[in-house]
Design an enzyme around this catalytic site. Structure first.
Site, PDB file in Angstrom:
ATOM      1  N   CYS A 263       0.842  -1.200   0.000  1.00 17.07           N
ATOM      2  CA  CYS A 263       0.000   0.000   0.000  1.00 17.07           C
ATOM      3  C   CYS A 263       0.874   1.246   0.000  1.00 17.07           C
ATOM      4  O   CYS A 263       0.473   2.285  -0.524  1.00 17.07           O
ATOM      5  CB  CYS A 263      -0.926  -0.009   1.194  1.00 17.07           C
ATOM      6  N   GLU A 363      -4.273   2.967  -8.642  1.00 19.88           N
ATOM      7  CA  GLU A 363      -3.344   2.063  -7.962  1.00 19.88           C
ATOM      8  C   GLU A 363      -3.153   0.813  -8.824  1.00 19.88           C
ATOM      9  O   GLU A 363      -4.116   0.120  -9.141  1.00 19.88           O
ATOM     10  CB  GLU A 363      -3.907   1.657  -6.588  1.00 19.88           C
TER      11      GLU A 363
HETATM   12  P1  NAD Z   1      -9.581  -6.459  -1.109  1.00 19.47           P
HETATM   13  O1  NAD Z   1     -10.309  -5.188  -0.822  1.00 19.47           O
HETATM   14  O2  NAD Z   1      -9.926  -7.181  -2.343  1.00 19.47           O
HETATM   15  O3  NAD Z   1      -9.800  -7.495   0.095  1.00 19.47           O
HETATM   16  C1  NAD Z   1      -9.481  -7.170   1.427  1.00 19.47           C
HETATM   17  C2  NAD Z   1     -10.290  -8.063   2.368  1.00 19.47           C
HETATM   18  O4  NAD Z   1     -11.684  -7.740   2.246  1.00 19.47           O
HETATM   19  C3  NAD Z   1     -10.171  -9.554   2.040  1.00 19.47           C
HETATM   20  O5  NAD Z   1     -10.131 -10.292   3.242  1.00 19.47           O
HETATM   21  C4  NAD Z   1     -11.455  -9.826   1.270  1.00 19.47           C
HETATM   22  O6  NAD Z   1     -11.867 -11.184   1.321  1.00 19.47           O
HETATM   23  C5  NAD Z   1     -12.443  -8.923   2.020  1.00 19.47           C
HETATM   24  N1  NAD Z   1     -13.661  -8.555   1.269  1.00 19.47           N
HETATM   25  C6  NAD Z   1     -13.807  -8.454  -0.081  1.00 19.47           C
HETATM   26  N2  NAD Z   1     -15.087  -8.093  -0.380  1.00 19.47           N
HETATM   27  C7  NAD Z   1     -15.746  -7.968   0.798  1.00 19.47           C
HETATM   28  C8  NAD Z   1     -17.095  -7.620   1.145  1.00 19.47           C
HETATM   29  N3  NAD Z   1     -18.008  -7.314   0.222  1.00 19.47           N
HETATM   30  N4  NAD Z   1     -17.424  -7.599   2.463  1.00 19.47           N
HETATM   31  C9  NAD Z   1     -16.511  -7.878   3.420  1.00 19.47           C
HETATM   32  N5  NAD Z   1     -15.232  -8.229   3.137  1.00 19.47           N
HETATM   33  C10 NAD Z   1     -14.848  -8.267   1.851  1.00 19.47           C
HETATM   34  O7  NAD Z   1      -8.021  -6.097  -1.037  1.00 19.47           O
HETATM   35  P2  NAD Z   1      -6.771  -7.044  -1.356  1.00 19.47           P
HETATM   36  O8  NAD Z   1      -6.710  -7.258  -2.826  1.00 19.47           O
HETATM   37  O9  NAD Z   1      -6.780  -8.227  -0.457  1.00 19.47           O
HETATM   38  O10 NAD Z   1      -5.555  -6.112  -0.887  1.00 19.47           O
HETATM   39  C11 NAD Z   1      -4.940  -5.163  -1.678  1.00 19.47           C
HETATM   40  C12 NAD Z   1      -5.416  -3.765  -1.315  1.00 19.47           C
HETATM   41  O11 NAD Z   1      -5.177  -3.509   0.069  1.00 19.47           O
HETATM   42  C13 NAD Z   1      -4.657  -2.675  -2.064  1.00 19.47           C
HETATM   43  O12 NAD Z   1      -5.564  -1.694  -2.488  1.00 19.47           O
HETATM   44  C14 NAD Z   1      -3.733  -2.100  -0.986  1.00 19.47           C
HETATM   45  O13 NAD Z   1      -3.311  -0.781  -1.213  1.00 19.47           O
HETATM   46  C15 NAD Z   1      -4.573  -2.226   0.225  1.00 19.47           C
HETATM   47  N6  NAD Z   1      -3.763  -2.158   1.439  1.00 19.47           N
HETATM   48  C16 NAD Z   1      -3.844  -1.049   2.234  1.00 19.47           C
HETATM   49  C17 NAD Z   1      -3.068  -0.934   3.394  1.00 19.47           C
HETATM   50  C18 NAD Z   1      -3.162   0.263   4.301  1.00 19.47           C
HETATM   51  O14 NAD Z   1      -2.830   0.149   5.468  1.00 19.47           O
HETATM   52  N7  NAD Z   1      -3.580   1.410   3.815  1.00 19.47           N
HETATM   53  C19 NAD Z   1      -2.195  -1.985   3.726  1.00 19.47           C
HETATM   54  C20 NAD Z   1      -2.116  -3.101   2.890  1.00 19.47           C
HETATM   55  C21 NAD Z   1      -2.925  -3.182   1.757  1.00 19.47           C
END
Ligand code: NAD
Length: 466
Positions: A263, A363
């Site tokens: 991120c 992103e």
């Molecule tokens: P994602 O949003 O696809 O998934 C994150 C989590 O949410 C997973 O556990 C997923 O199963 C769950 N999820 C998905 N849909 C959902 C719903 N409708 N209801 C409830 N839960 C749901 O993200 P990802 O692909 O796993 O991670 C990458 C993203 O995370 C990137 O955008 C990255 O920048 C971000 N990120 C941010 C930080 C921060 O601290 N700002 C840190 C690490 C990653």
């Protein structure tokens, strides 16, 4: 669910169960039943269990890092750093068991004691991404538990083993049954059940902007406390007086380390025209030294992308970039021999990227770096702030006035001077602004604010009506 090693798709690393909505409800019920006894366990005693978890994770560091590299793909060295970040967090958070203090305040009324106490919320949930599958679950679980909450954790579907390992460590450390519960599976069912469940009082989410927006809205409708940490489009601003060697090093490691799947990854370099040609030629030379490959190979500096979807997304953005800007390096999947069985993308650099083009605004989450040239500091700042995200940033300069102006005006939750966008420490607050972050900050002492409610208390010992 079958999980394969992204560096070698022939290798199955995990067959994990997919929890059902009914099992999520059981997990919430277990957390609810465990809450009264955990709340009544003293905070120093809870802190000692977190300290034990830190010691156990230190003992099992190599094993946890090996699991991480096999299922997520980052290099073994990067995995060791991630596990160490989790350990640092556990060590710091264990002390919150001793620091869980409120305030005493002077009262307007005589012989009256006014003070505040911090109390746990009850059952809380953590929904986490795959890219830091040890550090992020730990940095949510540790403050949640030390403050007396019970928790249901739902990690990303792609990284079940890291989460299982983490929960095993907490269990070995003495976290009682029911206090920390793990459910595995996809977001739409398992995640959504946690968001909707009336007994879950708070949701700490880290992940994409799209999903964070949905969760924040759904949580608000149910009056739940929500904390959403989301994506980034982090810039390094290189001013004309910058130490170019240092800025090149940070830009390259920030862009290509963890295959750009951070991120806080550096995805834009905003460089003053006067030094742009020199910066770009040094950057390309340095980027050529980054080697894609299996994370267990010592010569690898860029591991694979996490899965086919991520690979497709990154390759799609690279094709868009080829139309929008000038490709200087990379620009394709790495193939041939063993690479064919993995999901590798070559470190990619685009130059002459327009500030408002797709690759400068969205992103990408892959090893892709965009160089944007600007005439002066004011334009650099405007361009740096021109995205919807606001997580991390960095400026390279030794001009004190510009440095301080940058710190004042950059719209990110974290900023760096003459250092990489990716650095963060366990005892310093972490989080973003604008489209990146809503709700209270994570890490540091402030992390416990999300997991506690303040209660204000007045004790009148005057023995008369006031
Ligand atoms: P994602 O949003 O696809 O998934 C994150 C989590 O949410 C997973 O556990 C997923 O199963 C769950 N999820 C998905 N849909 C959902 C719903 N409708 N209801 C409830 N839960 C749901 O993200 P990802 O692909 O796993 O991670 C990458 C993203 O995370 C990137 O955008 C990255 O920048 C971000 N990120 C941010 C930080 C921060 O601290 N700002 C840190 C690490 C990653």
């Amino acid at each position: 669910m079958e999980r394969r090693n992204p560096a070698n798709l022939d290798e199955v690393v995990a067959v994990a169960p997919l929890s059902t909505r009914a099992e999520v409800r059981e997990a919430v019920a277990a957390a609810k039943a465990a809450f009264p006894a955990w709340r009544d366990t003293t905070a120093p005693a809870r802190g000692r269990i977190i300290a034990k978890a830190a010691a156990l994770m230190t003992e099992q560091k190599d094993e946890a890092a090996r699991i991480l590299t096999r299922e997520e793909g980052k290099t073994f060295k990067e995995s060791l750093v991630e596990v160490q970040r989790a350990i640092n967090n556990l060590e710091f958070m264990s002390g919150e068991g001793l620091r869980l203090a409120g305030q005493t305040l002077p009262s307007e009324q005589p012989r009256t004691l006014a003070y505040t106490i911090k109390q746990p919320l009850g059952v809380v949930s953590a929904i986490t991404p795959w890219n830091f599958p040890v550090a992020i679950p730990v940095w949510k679980t540790a403050p949640a538990l030390v403050t007396g909450n019970t928790m249901v954790l739902k990690p990303a579907g792609l990284t079940p083993l890291s989460a299982i390992k983490m929960v095993e460590i907490f269990t070995q450390a003495g976290v009682p049954a029911g206090v920390l519960n793990l459910v595995l599976g996809d977001g739409k069912d398992v995640g959504d059940e946690l968001v909707q469940h009336p007994d879950v009082h708070a949701i700490s989410f880290t992940g994409s902007n799209e999903v964070g927006g949905l969760i924040y809205a759904a949580g608000a409708r149910k009056m739940k406390k929500c904390q959403c940490e989301m994506g980034g489009k982090n810039p390094i601003v290189v001013l004309a007086d910058a130490d170019l060697k240092l800025s090149v090093e940070s830009a390259a490691s920030g862009a290509f380390g963890s295959s750009g799947q951070r991120c806080t990854a550096t995805s834009r370099v905003v460089v003053e025209d006067k030094v742009a040609d020199e910066f770009v030629s040094m950057l390309v030379a340095r980027a050529k030294e980054f080697r894609a490959g299996d994370g267990f190979d010592e010569n690898t500096s860029v591991g694979p992308l996490v899965d086919e979807n991520q690979l497709e997304t990154v390759l799609r953005y690279i094709e868009i970039g080829k139309k929008e800007a000038k490709l200087l390096l990379g620009g394709s999947r790495v193939i041939g021999g063993a690479f064919d069985r993995g999901l590798f993308v070559a470190p990619t650099v685009f130059d002459h990227v327009k500030w408002d083009s797709t690759i400068a605004q969205e992103e990408i989450f892959g090893p892709v770096l965009s160089v944007i040239r600007v005439p002066d500091f004011e334009e650099a700042l405007r361009v740096a702030n021109s995205v919807k995200y606001g997580l991390s940033s960095s400026v390279y300069t030794n001009d004190a006035a510009k440095m301080l102006a940058f710190i004042d005006r950059i719209e990110t939750g974290m900023t760096h001077v003459n250092s990489a966008t990716v650095w963060s420490e366990a005892h310093v607050p972490f989080g973003g602004v604008k489209g990146t972050g809503v709700g209270l900050r994570e890490l540091g002492c402030v992390a416990i604010d999300f997991y506690t409610e303040l209660k204000s208390v007045y004790i009148d010992y005057s023995a008369r009506k006031q």
